[in-house]
Design a protein around this motif. Structure first.
Motif, PDB file in Angstrom:
ATOM      1  N   ILE A  68      36.857  39.713  37.337  1.00  0.00           N
ATOM      2  CA  ILE A  68      36.817  38.297  36.953  1.00  0.00           C
ATOM      3  C   ILE A  68      35.857  38.062  35.780  1.00  0.00           C
ATOM      4  O   ILE A  68      35.944  37.024  35.110  1.00  0.00           O
ATOM      5  N   ASN A  69      34.968  39.042  35.507  1.00  0.00           N
ATOM      6  CA  ASN A  69      34.037  38.912  34.388  1.00  0.00           C
ATOM      7  C   ASN A  69      34.465  39.726  33.166  1.00  0.00           C
ATOM      8  O   ASN A  69      33.652  40.019  32.293  1.00  0.00           O
ATOM      9  N   GLU A  70      35.752  40.099  33.130  1.00  0.00           N
ATOM     10  CA  GLU A  70      36.358  40.766  31.966  1.00  0.00           C
ATOM     11  C   GLU A  70      35.859  42.189  31.724  1.00  0.00           C
ATOM     12  O   GLU A  70      36.055  42.741  30.647  1.00  0.00           O
ATOM     13  N   ARG A  71      35.204  42.781  32.713  1.00  0.00           N
ATOM     14  CA  ARG A  71      34.755  44.173  32.544  1.00  0.00           C
ATOM     15  C   ARG A  71      35.799  45.164  33.067  1.00  0.00           C
ATOM     16  O   ARG A  71      35.671  46.373  32.872  1.00  0.00           O
ATOM     17  N   LEU A  72      36.782  44.642  33.776  1.00  0.00           N
ATOM     18  CA  LEU A  72      37.928  45.438  34.229  1.00  0.00           C
ATOM     19  C   LEU A  72      39.200  44.725  33.803  1.00  0.00           C
ATOM     20  O   LEU A  72      39.354  43.524  34.035  1.00  0.00           O
ATOM     21  N   THR A  73      40.110  45.446  33.177  1.00  0.00           N
ATOM     22  CA  THR A  73      41.392  44.858  32.798  1.00  0.00           C
ATOM     23  C   THR A  73      42.362  44.945  33.979  1.00  0.00           C
ATOM     24  O   THR A  73      42.133  45.709  34.929  1.00  0.00           O
ATOM     25  N   PRO A  74      43.456  44.193  33.933  1.00  0.00           N
ATOM     26  CA  PRO A  74      44.477  44.336  34.978  1.00  0.00           C
ATOM     27  C   PRO A  74      44.971  45.778  35.110  1.00  0.00           C
ATOM     28  O   PRO A  74      45.204  46.266  36.216  1.00  0.00           O
ATOM     29  N   GLU A  75      45.137  46.454  33.950  1.00  0.00           N
ATOM     30  CA  GLU A  75      45.571  47.865  33.985  1.00  0.00           C
ATOM     31  C   GLU A  75      44.553  48.728  34.720  1.00  0.00           C
ATOM     32  O   GLU A  75      44.930  49.633  35.480  1.00  0.00           O
ATOM     33  N   ASP A  76      43.250  48.461  34.495  1.00  0.00           N
ATOM     34  CA  ASP A  76      42.197  49.220  35.189  1.00  0.00           C
ATOM     35  C   ASP A  76      42.306  49.028  36.697  1.00  0.00           C
ATOM     36  O   ASP A  76      42.188  49.990  37.479  1.00  0.00           O
ATOM     37  N   LEU A  77      42.516  47.781  37.091  1.00  0.00           N
ATOM     38  CA  LEU A  77      42.599  47.467  38.520  1.00  0.00           C
ATOM     39  C   LEU A  77      43.815  48.132  39.151  1.00  0.00           C
ATOM     40  O   LEU A  77      43.739  48.665  40.272  1.00  0.00           O
ATOM     41  N   LEU A  78      44.929  48.137  38.433  1.00  0.00           N
ATOM     42  CA  LEU A  78      46.129  48.805  38.944  1.00  0.00           C
ATOM     43  C   LEU A  78      45.932  50.310  39.042  1.00  0.00           C
ATOM     44  O   LEU A  78      46.407  50.949  39.987  1.00  0.00           O
ATOM     45  N   THR A  79      45.201  50.888  38.082  1.00  0.00           N
ATOM     46  CA  THR A  79      44.909  52.324  38.125  1.00  0.00           C
ATOM     47  C   THR A  79      44.077  52.667  39.359  1.00  0.00           C
ATOM     48  O   THR A  79      44.317  53.680  40.037  1.00  0.00           O
ATOM     49  N   LEU A  80      43.080  51.819  39.662  1.00  0.00           N
ATOM     50  CA  LEU A  80      42.255  52.036  40.858  1.00  0.00           C
ATOM     51  C   LEU A  80      43.102  51.926  42.119  1.00  0.00           C
ATOM     52  O   LEU A  80      42.936  52.711  43.058  1.00  0.00           O
ATOM     53  N   LEU A  81      44.021  50.970  42.151  1.00  0.00           N
ATOM     54  CA  LEU A  81      44.889  50.810  43.313  1.00  0.00           C
ATOM     55  C   LEU A  81      45.813  52.011  43.470  1.00  0.00           C
ATOM     56  O   LEU A  81      46.066  52.492  44.584  1.00  0.00           O
ATOM     57  N   LYS A  82      46.283  52.545  42.345  1.00  0.00           N
ATOM     58  CA  LYS A  82      47.190  53.699  42.378  1.00  0.00           C
ATOM     59  C   LYS A  82      46.478  55.005  42.724  1.00  0.00           C
ATOM     60  O   LYS A  82      47.128  56.008  43.004  1.00  0.00           O
ATOM     61  N   SER A  83      45.148  55.006  42.698  1.00  0.00           N
ATOM     62  CA  SER A  83      44.406  56.221  43.062  1.00  0.00           C
ATOM     63  C   SER A  83      44.531  56.526  44.552  1.00  0.00           C
ATOM     64  O   SER A  83      44.183  57.611  45.009  1.00  0.00           O
ATOM     65  N   ASN A  84      45.012  55.545  45.307  1.00  0.00           N
ATOM     66  CA  ASN A  84      45.265  55.710  46.734  1.00  0.00           C
ATOM     67  C   ASN A  84      46.776  55.826  46.934  1.00  0.00           C
ATOM     68  O   ASN A  84      47.535  54.986  46.436  1.00  0.00           O
ATOM     69  N   GLU A  85      47.220  56.845  47.625  1.00  0.00           N
ATOM     70  CA  GLU A  85      48.661  57.039  47.833  1.00  0.00           C
ATOM     71  C   GLU A  85      49.314  55.830  48.484  1.00  0.00           C
ATOM     72  O   GLU A  85      50.447  55.455  48.158  1.00  0.00           O
TER      73      GLU A  85
END
Length: 466
Positions: free
Chosen positions: A363-380
């Motif tokens: 929410i403070n612009e230090r993570l992009t939506p793509e970054d957040l999706l990458t973190l979510l995809k790190s879990n099977e």
């Protein structure tokens, strides 16, 4: 609709009627185990903090009582204020004994209880350090004390220590004998069953008190006809042990000295608790009133999203309850006409509770939506979620939540590249096309640029949360 989930009521005649986690099977297994035990033992009910141990133990306690098994429940954390664990344990026995002893045995039970308490008090008195006398020697004027006098003083202290040791050893034997007699007389003579002493919340106590409870339970109370049940997170208990004895201690070996048998409380089936929480909070009734084409599936979306995310991020039952409380307050502080966008709202709520750093950075612009999706995809499991219909909608919400209406060309361009990339599989191209359609739908029907209003709901709800 309720903000806080109410405590589970344990009914005397049917203790597991309100069991939301399917744990009566564990209760039946443990009851049979207790009934078939022929020796004193310490049983540990092991589960992480926030996984419903206390509710289970309260239900099991009532089931044991219904089967005429004398049972005492002791909340160690609520008694953490005492200086001596022996006082707490004896006090709980004394206050509970009247209600669990059979009528025809009450006089005999009182006789053994009085004897046990008297011996317990004697043990407490003898635990006063003899070293206090040595300390008083320091108050003397040593210039006037002869070597012979000091030698005599030391000899008298040593003799007193030896006498105290011998007396304490004899008293402990007598105490345990009286305690065993007390336990054997609580049940009727024709219905011999052990006294079950449940000690709950041990992992929440001061480290010293937790360890003292363990030691007293094993050394003083390990007698015939008594079974101790500890409700604790053994990992957390291990931290307490290390804080007292140092990181080098073998925690497993230490606990094995005091715990005879472990029983790991099973994790509830996926989605079971989420459904119970939705029922308790009254979400189902609320979402039935949302009948517009864009809102009529909000209830299903919220439940599915929470169910999947609770598993992906491994939320405890307590954390799941916190998430539902935030959702409840978010609903209460919104007008009925407002759209909740539950797929997105529930995702951010879980992120705030379980991954607060990721939440703040996003929410403070230090993570992009793509970054957040990458973190979510790190879990099977996260990958599996994003492959579903609701998962793709969540991705679309994430990708355009910071955009402006009719300004999603750059986002769509990223997916157009996937569609035209020769290295993309047919499945990837189809998915990219589906996401473009969803983003376009959001652009015309709401869903683009919803980050600020969604965050506002969560932050306002957080101010209410206790």
């Amino acid at each position: 609709m309720k903000i806080k989930r109410s405590e589970v009521e344990v009914l005397e005649d049917n203790p597991f009627k309100n069991d939301e986690l399917g744990r009566q099977e564990s209760s039946n297994v443990l009851t049979q185990f207790v009934k078939s035990s022929t020796e004193p033992l310490v049983l540990c009910i092991d589960a992480p903090w926030g996984q419903g141990k206390t509710t289970f133990l309260r239900m099991w306690e009532q089931q044991l009582k219904n089967e005429n098994i004398p049972t005492i429940y002791f909340n160690a954390w609520e008694n953490d204020f005492t200086d001596d664990a022996l006082i707490s344990l004896l006090g709980e026995i004394s206050s509970s004994i009247e209600s669990i002893s059979k009528a025809e045995r009450k006089d005999k039970v009182k006789e053994y209880l009085d004897k046990t308490k008297k011996l317990g008090v004697s043990l407490l008195k003898r635990s006063v350090p003899v070293a206090a006398k040595i300390a008083t020697a320091g108050a003397l004027d040593l210039d006037k004390v002869t070597e012979q006098a000091l030698a005599s003083f030391a000899e008298s202290v040593a003799k007193e220590q030896l006498d105290r040791y011998e007396q304490s050893k004899a008293t402990i034997v007598s105490f345990r004998t009286a305690l065993a007699d007390l336990a054997s007389n609580i049940s009727s003579q024709t219905d011999k069953k052990p006294l079950v002493f449940i000690i709950d919340e041990l992992d929440r106590c001061r480290p010293n008190f937790s360890i003292e409870i363990l030691e007293k339970a094993k050394h003083f109370f390990s007698v015939e006809n008594i079974i101790f049940v500890l409700g604790a997170d053994k990992d957390q208990l291990g931290h307490s042990i290390k804080s007292v004895y140092g990181d080098g201690i073998d925690v497993h070996g230490y606990l094995r000295r005091f715990i005879d048998v472990d029983y790991v409380l099973p994790t509830p089936n996926k989605g079971l608790y989420a459904k119970a929480l939705f029922n308790k909070h009254g979400f189902n009734e609320y979402f039935k009133t949302k009948t517009e084409s864009e809102t009529k599936y909000e209830g299903e979306q919220a439940l599915v999203m929470f169910t999947e995310l609770f598993e992906i991020y491994n939320l405890s039952l307590r954390e799941q309850g916190h998430c539902c409380s935030l959702l409840s307050i978010s609903i209460k502080t919104s007008t009925h006409e407002e759209r909740l966008y539950p797929l997105f709202l529930c995702f951010l709520i879980v992120l705030k509770i379980k991954k607060p750093t990721e939440y703040k950075n996003f929410i403070n612009e230090r993570l992009t939506p793509e970054d957040l999706l990458t973190l979510l995809k790190s879990n099977e499991l996260g990958v599996n979620l994003l492959s579903t219909n609701y998962g793709m909608s969540l991705e679309a919400y994430l990708m355009c939540c910071k955009s402006f209406s009719h300004d999603t060309h750059e986002i769509n361009a990223k997916y157009e590249l996937i569609k035209t990339d020769l290295d993309s599989s047919a499945e990837e191209k189809k998915r990219a096309g589906d996401l473009i359609k969803r983003i376009d739908h959001f652009d015309w029907n709401g869903g683009v640029g919803i980050l600020r209003e969604t965050i506002s709901k969560i932050e306002i709800a957080s101010r209410f949360s206790g």
